[in-house]
Design an enzyme around this catalytic site. Structure first.
Site, PDB file in Angstrom:
ATOM      1  N   ASP A  17      -2.607 -10.844  -2.323  1.00 22.62           N
ATOM      2  CA  ASP A  17      -3.173 -10.364  -1.073  1.00 22.62           C
ATOM      3  C   ASP A  17      -4.632  -9.983  -1.340  1.00 22.62           C
ATOM      4  O   ASP A  17      -4.991  -9.621  -2.462  1.00 22.62           O
ATOM      5  CB  ASP A  17      -2.375  -9.135  -0.621  1.00 22.62           C
ATOM      6  CG  ASP A  17      -2.739  -8.627   0.758  1.00 22.62           C
ATOM      7  OD1 ASP A  17      -2.047  -8.973   1.720  1.00 22.62           O
ATOM      8  OD2 ASP A  17      -3.735  -7.873   0.864  1.00 22.62           O
ATOM      9  N   HIS A  64      -6.179  -7.411  -0.501  1.00 22.49           N
ATOM     10  CA  HIS A  64      -6.315  -5.983  -0.768  1.00 22.49           C
ATOM     11  C   HIS A  64      -5.579  -5.600  -2.050  1.00 22.49           C
ATOM     12  O   HIS A  64      -4.542  -6.171  -2.381  1.00 22.49           O
ATOM     13  CB  HIS A  64      -5.751  -5.167   0.400  1.00 22.49           C
ATOM     14  CG  HIS A  64      -6.442  -5.410   1.702  1.00 22.49           C
ATOM     15  ND1 HIS A  64      -6.135  -6.471   2.520  1.00 22.49           N
ATOM     16  CD2 HIS A  64      -7.438  -4.723   2.316  1.00 22.49           C
ATOM     17  CE1 HIS A  64      -6.907  -6.438   3.594  1.00 22.49           C
ATOM     18  NE2 HIS A  64      -7.708  -5.392   3.496  1.00 22.49           N
ATOM     19  N   HIS A  74       0.816  -1.223   0.000  1.00 20.10           N
ATOM     20  CA  HIS A  74       0.000   0.000   0.000  1.00 20.10           C
ATOM     21  C   HIS A  74       0.848   1.270   0.000  1.00 20.10           C
ATOM     22  O   HIS A  74       0.307   2.359  -0.192  1.00 20.10           O
ATOM     23  CB  HIS A  74      -0.928   0.033   1.219  1.00 20.10           C
ATOM     24  CG  HIS A  74      -1.939  -1.071   1.243  1.00 20.10           C
ATOM     25  ND1 HIS A  74      -2.769  -1.335   0.172  1.00 20.10           N
ATOM     26  CD2 HIS A  74      -2.240  -1.988   2.200  1.00 20.10           C
ATOM     27  CE1 HIS A  74      -3.545  -2.368   0.481  1.00 20.10           C
ATOM     28  NE2 HIS A  74      -3.238  -2.787   1.689  1.00 20.10           N
ATOM     29  N   ASP A  83      -4.476 -12.921   3.935  1.00 18.46           N
ATOM     30  CA  ASP A  83      -5.738 -12.333   4.404  1.00 18.46           C
ATOM     31  C   ASP A  83      -6.912 -12.767   3.533  1.00 18.46           C
ATOM     32  O   ASP A  83      -8.038 -12.313   3.745  1.00 18.46           O
ATOM     33  CB  ASP A  83      -5.657 -10.811   4.468  1.00 18.46           C
ATOM     34  CG  ASP A  83      -5.079 -10.182   3.221  1.00 18.46           C
ATOM     35  OD1 ASP A  83      -4.803 -10.910   2.252  1.00 18.46           O
ATOM     36  OD2 ASP A  83      -4.897  -8.950   3.203  1.00 18.46           O
TER      37      ASP A  83
END
Length: 349
Positions: free
Chosen positions: A196, A198, A159, A276
């Site tokens: 991931d 995200h 991120h 995740d």
């Protein structure tokens, strides 16, 4: 070259920083391609527990691998910590200076009480572990090129961009790793496979307009970071909605990998292997079983290893205590399948 000309030519300055970095070093054959340091783990008077991320996950992964007999502690590679000069290869000085504000670090780590601690403590207890993991990600590319694969039991801060951190990501280790590989390893084509849960908006923002980089991102669009601007830089976007099952996920992955290689032939794969996606994860909201994660990782390693493409794996996100066991089980499966070798007697194969 004068300092004035270096300062007015950012690419020349970046080149000089990469070439003078100490993060690449020769790893002896007595070590395997698994990178970890006890300095990765974050312990800050208990306040790290205010974030759902397990900040001892990295240590626990290695502990499982050792106790299960798949790895000897003495064979683990310990990286160096990235210096400011290393970080400036991607990050601006303004951004690094912003981290001298504890409030900024509190926003990035999503742990508000961090704002009230003296910054020297925040640097030591929070940012130093992140810098150590950055060193591990950068070194992993060198090891992968030399030995075919490398796993940094950490990193994957996808991120963070050159100018802004967020989502528990303070430094752009993936972007840094790739810039080092371009210059020091003479790599010219890199594929990022970001699995991931995200969206990997950090590396997308930093590298999305670089034709040498192909980004495959398979993510849940219904969760953070909602970065629609960065999504336009994804070469292959695979959206998996909340509640996606293991079978559906793996089918989509098979198709995505097939399309990716048809469109782009990389010389290095950087695999962001967040866990995740695991069923029950409070942030990922997907329903992938532990065995599904093992299958996912095996598919990516087969994709790379069968084509003789060096592959770097980063552990990235995962917000349950069970993540460490799931990661260790998956690495052990890679070893059993002959896709990696964690034994000292033939560590270089």
């Amino acid at each position: 070259m004068s300092s004035f000309s270096m300062e007015t030519h950012p690419e020349a300055l970046r080149r000089e920083r990469i070439l003078s970095s100490k993060l690449y070093f020769n790893v002896p054959e007595s070590k395997v391609s698994i990178i970890y340091s006890s300095a990765y783990d974050i312990s800050f008077m208990g306040i790290e527990k205010l974030h759902p991320f397990d900040s001892t996950k990295w240590r626990r992964v290695c502990k499982f691998l050792v106790s299960d007999g798949f790895l000897e502690e003495k064979s683990i590679v310990e990286p160096l910590e990235a210096s400011n000069s290393d970080l400036l290869v991607v990050h601006s000085l303004d951004y690094l200076n912003s981290l001298k504000s504890s409030a900024t670090v509190a926003r990035i780590t999503e742990v508000p009480p961090v704002a009230f601690f003296p910054n020297f403590l925040v640097q030591q207890k929070v940012l130093s572990p992140f810098r150590k993991q950055v060193g591990g990600t950068i070194l992993a590319a060198k090891l992968a090129v030399e030995r075919g694969w490398a796993i940094n039991v950490g990193g994957g801060f996808h991120h963070c961009t050159a100018e802004r951190g967020g989502g528990f990501c303070a430094f752009a280790d993936i972007s840094l790793c790739i810039h080092f590989a371009f210059l020091r390893l003479s790599i010219s084509r890199v594929m990022i496979i970001d699995l991931d849960a995200h969206q990997g908006n950090g590396h997308e923002t930093d590298l999305g307009d670089d034709s040498r980089v192909y980004i495959l991102d398979m993510y849940n669009p219904e969760i953070y970071p909602y970065d629609y601007s960065a999504r336009r830089f994804i070469d292959q976007k695979v959206e998996v909605m909340s509640g996606t099952s293991t079978d559906e996920y793996l089918r989509k992955l098979d198709k995505a990998l097939e399309v990716a290689f048809r469109n782009f032939q990389p010389e290095l794969v950087v695999y962001n292997a967040g866990t995740d996606i695991l069923d029950g994860d409070p942030l990922g909201l997907l329903n992938i079983s532990p065995d599904g994660i093992t299958s996912r990782d095996e598919k990516v390693f087969r994709f790379a290893r069968e084509r003789e493409i060096p592959v770097v794996m980063l552990t990235s996100g995962g917000y349950m205590k069970s993540n460490a066991r799931v990661i260790a089980d998956s690495i052990e499966n890679l070893s059993r399948q002959g896709l990696i070798n964690t034994q000292l007697d033939s560590a270089s194969t």
